[in-house]
Design a protein around this motif. Structure first.
Motif, PDB file in Angstrom:
ATOM      1  N   VAL A 540       6.720 -13.813  -9.615  1.00 33.48           N
ATOM      2  CA  VAL A 540       6.434 -14.070  -8.203  1.00 33.48           C
ATOM      3  C   VAL A 540       4.974 -14.504  -8.082  1.00 33.48           C
ATOM      4  CG1 VAL A 540       6.461 -13.117  -5.874  1.00 33.48           C
ATOM      5  CG2 VAL A 540       8.103 -12.283  -7.560  1.00 33.48           C
ATOM      6  N   PRO A 541       4.713 -15.688  -7.572  1.00 36.64           N
ATOM      7  CA  PRO A 541       3.330 -16.176  -7.528  1.00 36.64           C
ATOM      8  C   PRO A 541       2.417 -15.406  -6.595  1.00 36.64           C
ATOM      9  CG  PRO A 541       4.813 -17.709  -6.413  1.00 36.64           C
ATOM     10  CD  PRO A 541       5.673 -16.722  -7.113  1.00 36.64           C
ATOM     11  N   ILE A 542       2.959 -14.873  -5.514  1.00 43.59           N
ATOM     12  CA  ILE A 542       2.140 -14.127  -4.546  1.00 43.59           C
ATOM     13  C   ILE A 542       2.694 -12.710  -4.437  1.00 43.59           C
ATOM     14  CG2 ILE A 542       1.389 -13.923  -2.154  1.00 43.59           C
ATOM     15  CD1 ILE A 542       1.695 -16.921  -1.875  1.00 43.59           C
ATOM     16  N   ILE A 543       1.850 -11.729  -4.729  1.00 41.43           N
ATOM     17  CA  ILE A 543       2.177 -10.329  -4.458  1.00 41.43           C
ATOM     18  C   ILE A 543       1.071  -9.824  -3.546  1.00 41.43           C
ATOM     19  CG2 ILE A 543       2.540  -8.030  -5.404  1.00 41.43           C
ATOM     20  CD1 ILE A 543       3.531  -9.296  -7.967  1.00 41.43           C
ATOM     21  N   ALA A 544       1.416  -9.605  -2.288  1.00 32.55           N
ATOM     22  CA  ALA A 544       0.390  -9.362  -1.269  1.00 32.55           C
ATOM     23  C   ALA A 544       0.687  -8.097  -0.491  1.00 32.55           C
ATOM     24  CB  ALA A 544       0.294 -10.552  -0.318  1.00 32.55           C
ATOM     25  N   ARG A 545      -0.373  -7.539   0.046  1.00 28.43           N
ATOM     26  CA  ARG A 545      -0.270  -6.344   0.876  1.00 28.43           C
ATOM     27  C   ARG A 545      -1.170  -6.557   2.085  1.00 28.43           C
ATOM     28  NH1 ARG A 545      -2.437  -1.050  -1.886  1.00 28.43           N
ATOM     29  NH2 ARG A 545      -4.348  -2.293  -1.718  1.00 28.43           N
ATOM     30  N   PRO A 546      -0.607  -6.747   3.285  1.00 25.88           N
ATOM     31  CA  PRO A 546      -1.465  -6.956   4.464  1.00 25.88           C
ATOM     32  C   PRO A 546      -2.318  -5.736   4.743  1.00 25.88           C
ATOM     33  CG  PRO A 546       0.816  -6.607   5.103  1.00 25.88           C
ATOM     34  CD  PRO A 546       0.817  -6.724   3.614  1.00 25.88           C
ATOM     35  N   ARG A 547      -3.414  -5.968   5.429  1.00 28.24           N
ATOM     36  CA  ARG A 547      -4.348  -4.858   5.647  1.00 28.24           C
ATOM     37  C   ARG A 547      -3.771  -3.804   6.581  1.00 28.24           C
ATOM     38  NH1 ARG A 547      -9.216  -7.670   9.131  1.00 28.24           N
ATOM     39  NH2 ARG A 547      -8.087  -8.029  11.077  1.00 28.24           N
ATOM     40  N   ASP A 548      -2.822  -4.171   7.434  1.00 23.81           N
ATOM     41  CA  ASP A 548      -2.170  -3.195   8.300  1.00 23.81           C
ATOM     42  C   ASP A 548      -0.810  -2.810   7.723  1.00 23.81           C
ATOM     43  OD1 ASP A 548      -1.050  -5.647   8.641  1.00 23.81           O
ATOM     44  OD2 ASP A 548      -1.123  -5.665  10.828  1.00 23.81           O
ATOM     45  N   THR A 549      -0.780  -2.602   6.428  1.00 28.02           N
ATOM     46  CA  THR A 549       0.485  -2.405   5.721  1.00 28.02           C
ATOM     47  C   THR A 549       1.284  -1.221   6.249  1.00 28.02           C
ATOM     48  OG1 THR A 549       1.429  -1.983   3.522  1.00 28.02           O
ATOM     49  CG2 THR A 549      -0.738  -1.054   3.951  1.00 28.02           C
ATOM     50  N   ASP A 550       0.601  -0.148   6.682  1.00 29.65           N
ATOM     51  CA  ASP A 550       1.326   1.051   7.092  1.00 29.65           C
ATOM     52  C   ASP A 550       1.993   0.908   8.451  1.00 29.65           C
ATOM     53  OD1 ASP A 550      -1.300   0.971   8.075  1.00 29.65           O
ATOM     54  OD2 ASP A 550      -1.214   3.082   8.651  1.00 29.65           O
ATOM     55  N   VAL A 551       1.598  -0.116   9.235  1.00 32.77           N
ATOM     56  CA  VAL A 551       2.192  -0.297  10.569  1.00 32.77           C
ATOM     57  C   VAL A 551       2.844  -1.663  10.711  1.00 32.77           C
ATOM     58  CG1 VAL A 551       0.685   1.349  11.727  1.00 32.77           C
ATOM     59  CG2 VAL A 551      -0.056  -1.021  11.478  1.00 32.77           C
ATOM     60  N   ALA A 552       3.094  -2.354   9.614  1.00 33.35           N
ATOM     61  CA  ALA A 552       3.724  -3.676   9.683  1.00 33.35           C
ATOM     62  C   ALA A 552       5.111  -3.592  10.319  1.00 33.35           C
ATOM     63  CB  ALA A 552       3.807  -4.288   8.290  1.00 33.35           C
ATOM     64  N   THR A 553       5.889  -2.588   9.944  1.00 33.73           N
ATOM     65  CA  THR A 553       7.221  -2.416  10.528  1.00 33.73           C
ATOM     66  C   THR A 553       7.119  -2.143  12.021  1.00 33.73           C
ATOM     67  OG1 THR A 553       8.143  -1.616   8.443  1.00 33.73           O
ATOM     68  CG2 THR A 553       9.312  -1.007  10.462  1.00 33.73           C
ATOM     69  N   LEU A 554       6.182  -1.325  12.406  1.00 33.29           N
ATOM     70  CA  LEU A 554       5.978  -0.991  13.811  1.00 33.29           C
ATOM     71  C   LEU A 554       5.582  -2.219  14.619  1.00 33.29           C
ATOM     72  CD1 LEU A 554       5.743   1.211  15.962  1.00 33.29           C
ATOM     73  CD2 LEU A 554       3.441   1.682  15.119  1.00 33.29           C
ATOM     74  N   GLN A 555       4.641  -3.003  14.100  1.00 36.15           N
ATOM     75  CA  GLN A 555       4.220  -4.223  14.794  1.00 36.15           C
ATOM     76  C   GLN A 555       5.388  -5.201  14.907  1.00 36.15           C
ATOM     77  OE1 GLN A 555       1.101  -5.170  15.906  1.00 36.15           O
ATOM     78  NE2 GLN A 555      -0.301  -3.674  15.035  1.00 36.15           N
ATOM     79  N   GLY A 556       6.154  -5.342  13.827  1.00 37.38           N
ATOM     80  CA  GLY A 556       7.278  -6.269  13.844  1.00 37.38           C
ATOM     81  C   GLY A 556       8.357  -5.878  14.826  1.00 37.38           C
ATOM     82  N   ALA A 557       8.572  -4.577  15.003  1.00 29.59           N
ATOM     83  CA  ALA A 557       9.585  -4.118  15.958  1.00 29.59           C
ATOM     84  C   ALA A 557       9.211  -4.530  17.373  1.00 29.59           C
ATOM     85  CB  ALA A 557       9.742  -2.602  15.868  1.00 29.59           C
ATOM     86  N   ALA A 558       7.944  -4.359  17.740  1.00 29.33           N
ATOM     87  CA  ALA A 558       7.513  -4.764  19.084  1.00 29.33           C
ATOM     88  C   ALA A 558       7.608  -6.274  19.253  1.00 29.33           C
ATOM     89  CB  ALA A 558       6.086  -4.281  19.333  1.00 29.33           C
TER      90      ALA A 558
END
Length: 733
Positions: A540-558
């Motif tokens: 996989v060329p990109i393995i990334a972790r956004p800085r708000d990784t712990d709330v990505a699911t929460l942000q996406g739900a809204a």
């Protein structure tokens, strides 16, 4: 024990602005937001209640939750009223289906894929999250391109997690489409992006009703006394295996519940407390109760959950009042509650950060949502232009119970094995102290092989029998080499995560995966990220972790709720994770007479039918667009006009093979669904014109597979929906 490394590991990681632990020398947050830092208060003190002679719990500092200020221990005994539990829908008639006509459902063909552009390699992302003194946090994503102009729209996302839960919200009317989070919680003056999924009850005697007295931070910090229950990890009761086979079917230590409290009651109570507090905070921000009463509420669930767990979750959410009728004639208010999978919500958030990950339309990425209890993996593809972006699921999602909580449980087992000859250190308070020290400090900074020679030290709760170097006890501390932690605690759990990711990659076959995006609290683990990079970095060329990784699911739900009206920026198609099947009586063919002669009978009309045929509503792996009805044609014989209930059993199969007969392969009974045919015009006509002796009615049933839920609908020949099926799931108490 031989001392390998002389430097003693500090028990408290570095703390910067706002009290958020960070990785040394990096500024990267080291896990899901901790529920209390080194400066947190002791649990709960008490004051004597003259009327009752008992103790009245109170928070040491911070504002207590408004809904729990009238404690069950107060002298006046004005207790909070527990929410009413909603019972599963009734089964209806026991009549078995007798359809004589069947048209197989037509599913969408597989999504076409395109070759992607040049290889893009980037380092793993990770920067400090925003934990400050502000009341709400605003996401840094490109909200203009993903949300657009929406009128009078409010969306509330709730990430109900095994260990932590959070609330995010967005309103185009008041905030221009930005998504904010609740950061201030009862029981603390500090700001946290999530709150512990924990609730405390008081039950004076087994015959009394258990009453919620604290939740979140206050419950987590509470010191238990007689009559009190602290309930955590109760989300694991909805695991499919536990629902089917009971709590003994899993190795997970499920919590003890107060007498007469069922898992759905505990979930309802927690959601009630969370929602009441969230409404107060959101109303303070937007200043409009009307918008909140008509808001779309998005709940996230693990990818591995089946429809039975989602149904319980929906019942609990409705009982907790997450949605309600906003005005007269609002008959579809229940539909404002949406349940989507955690990786789908994370994918929506990742799509807003696509420029950060160098992703372009037609490229494919994997979401790995590594949370406290579960780890979910799913593969998605970007479709269209970023201004009108859609996301398509590319393979069946997968998940397992291998989140960071299981590191804590394995560490506790390690402590028990090391100190089995020193039982004074194995009582409940001692084990809790060991587990808490590991969970809040060392687990968050463990670096794998680099820490093999490091000695990790944990203070003993009891001072007796405090020195025995042969088992690792050194002057009141338990000393564990890093190599032992890696072998016995981290590697077994991390290996499960790698297995899920490898399985997702194998489903892509010849297609290329352009990125792997890690989200969730467990994704902040340096060792997990190292292992993933080492195992999959060449694939996989990109393995990334956004800085708000712990709330990505929460942000996406809204964001999901804000995008509903324009159908862009959301997952437009999903892959059916299982086959949904009905057992039917179909007209017998020559093959049936040869293969299953014992099941050939004549029905009431004198027609030969095969009794154990299967009707596939949708096969595993089928591509289904959101909102698409998978229709099948059926026929019911009614002896009288009052005989209008069609009842059938819905089966599921995890096998890729399509079976013809019920005894041909492994099938699992999912639920009994019942449909009232009386609103159907054809039924009304047949009932009024057919002489005595009975009549047949042909009808069409549609199955809608949403992100996590299934919905059964009754439609007319013209395609108009005239009724919905009620489901009674098997395996529930």
């Amino acid at each position: 024990m031989k001392k390998i490394f002389s430097t003693k590991r500090s028990k408290t990681p570095a703390i910067v602005g706002g009290g958020s632990p960070v990785l040394p020398d990096t500024g990267v947050p080291v896990g899901t937001v901790p529920y209390f830092s080194a400066a947190a208060p002791p649990s709960l003190l008490g004051t004597a209640s003259p009327a009752s002679g008992l103790m009245k719990p109170r928070a040491v500092y911070g504002s207590p939750s408004p809904q729990l200020t009238q404690s069950a221990m107060s002298g006046s005994h004005t207790y909070p009223t527990p929410p009413t539990t909603v019972s599963p829908p009734a089964a209806g008639s026991d009549r078995l289906p007798d359809p004589s006509l069947f048209t197989p459902a037509v599913v969408s063909p597989g999504l076409a894929t395109a070759n992607v552009g040049p290889t893009i390699v980037t380092a793993m992302a990770g920067q400090a999250g925003a934990v400050g003194v502000a009341q709400e946090a605003v996401t840094d994503a490109d909200v203009g391109s993903s949300l657009g102009e929406l009128e009078r729209k409010l969306s509330v996302g709730i990430d109900f997690g095994t260990t932590f839960s959070g609330v995010a919200y967005g309103s185009s009317r008041h905030m221009g489409g930005t998504v904010r989070q609740i950061l201030n919680w009862p029981g603390s003056y500090e700001t946290f992006r999530k709150v512990p999924t924990c609730i405390a009850y008081y039950q004076a005697s087994p015959h009394d009703e258990a009453v919620a007295v604290a939740w979140g931070i206050e419950a987590k910090a509470m010191t238990l006394r007689e009559g009190f229950y602290k309930v955590e990890w109760f989300k694991l009761f909805l695991d499919p295996q536990v629902l089917r086979e009971g709590r003994l079917a899993t190795s997970v230590r499920l919590p003890e519940l107060p007498r007469r409290k069922q898992p759905i009651d505990v979930i309802t109570d927690f959601l009630s407390c969370l929602w009441k507090y969230a409404k107060e905070r959101i109303t303070e921000e937007i200043g409009s109760v009307a918008d909140l009463e008509a808001a779309d509420v998005i709940l996230t669930v693990p990818a591995a959950w089946d429809a039975a767990g989602c149904q319980i979750m929906r019942q609990a959410a409705l009982s907790a009042g997450l949605v309600q009728s906003a005005r007269g004639g609002d008959t579809k208010w229940r539909e404002r509650l949406r349940i989507i999978t955690e990786p789908e919500a994370a994918a929506i958030h990742a799509s807003t950060l696509s420029t950060l990950f160098k992703l372009k339309p037609s490229q494919t990425f994997i979401i790995c949502d590594a949370g406290g209890g579960t780890v979910d993996c799913a593969t998605y593809k970007l479709i269209g232009q970023l201004a009108q972006l859609e996301i398509a699921e590319m393979s069946t999602r997968s998940g397992a119970n291998c989140g960071s909580l299981f590191l804590d449980l394995r560490f506790e087992q390690l402590v028990k094995s090391l100190l089995h000859t020193h039982p004074v250190h194995l009582d409940a308070p001692s084990l809790l102290a060991f587990r808490h020290s590991f969970s809040e400090c060392d687990k968050l900074v463990f670096a794998g092989e680099a820490d093999d020679d490091t000695l990790f030290r944990f203070n003993c709760f009891n001072v007796e029998d405090s020195h025995d170097p042969t088992v690792g006890l050194e002057y009141g501390e338990l000393v564990v080499p890093g190599s032992v932690l890696r072998r016995d605690v981290f590697d077994p759990v991390v290996d499960q995560v790698l297995s899920l990711l490898t399985h997702q990659l194998s489903k892509l076959a010849t297609q290329r995966c352009d990125a792997l995006i890690l989200v969730g609290g467990f994704a902040s683990s340096p060792y997990l990220c190292q292992r993933i990079q080492r195992a999959l970095g060449d694939k996989v060329p990109i393995i990334a972790r956004p800085r708000d990784t712990d709330v990505a699911t929460l942000q996406g739900a809204a964001r999901y709720g804000l995008s509903l009206s324009k159908d862009s920026g959301t997952v437009s198609s999903v892959i059916s994770p299982r086959s949904y099947i009905m057992k039917c009586k179909l007209p017998a063919s020559d093959e049936d007479r040869y293969q299953r002669p014992g099941f050939i009978v004549r029905n009431d009309a004198g027609v030969e039918v095969c009794e154990n045929r299967l009707s596939y509503l949708v096969a595993k792996g089928a591509v289904v667009r959101k909102g698409q009805q998978l229709r099948s044609r059926y026929c019911k014989f009614s002896r009288a006009p009052t005989d209008c209930m069609f009842t059938a059993v819905l089966y599921v199969s995890d096998e890729d093979k399509v079976y013809r007969y019920t005894d041909e392969g492994p099938l699992e009974e999912l639920c009994r669904w019942t449909v009232d045919l009386s609103p159907l015009p054809s039924f009304q006509y047949n009932a009024s014109t057919t002489p005595s002796g009975g009549f047949y009615t042909e009808f069409t049933l549609g199955l809608l597979i949403d992100s996590a839920e299934i919905i059964g609908v009754l439609v007319t020949d013209e395609g108009e929906e005239v009724g919905r099926a009620t489901f009674e799931f098997f395996g529930q108490d």
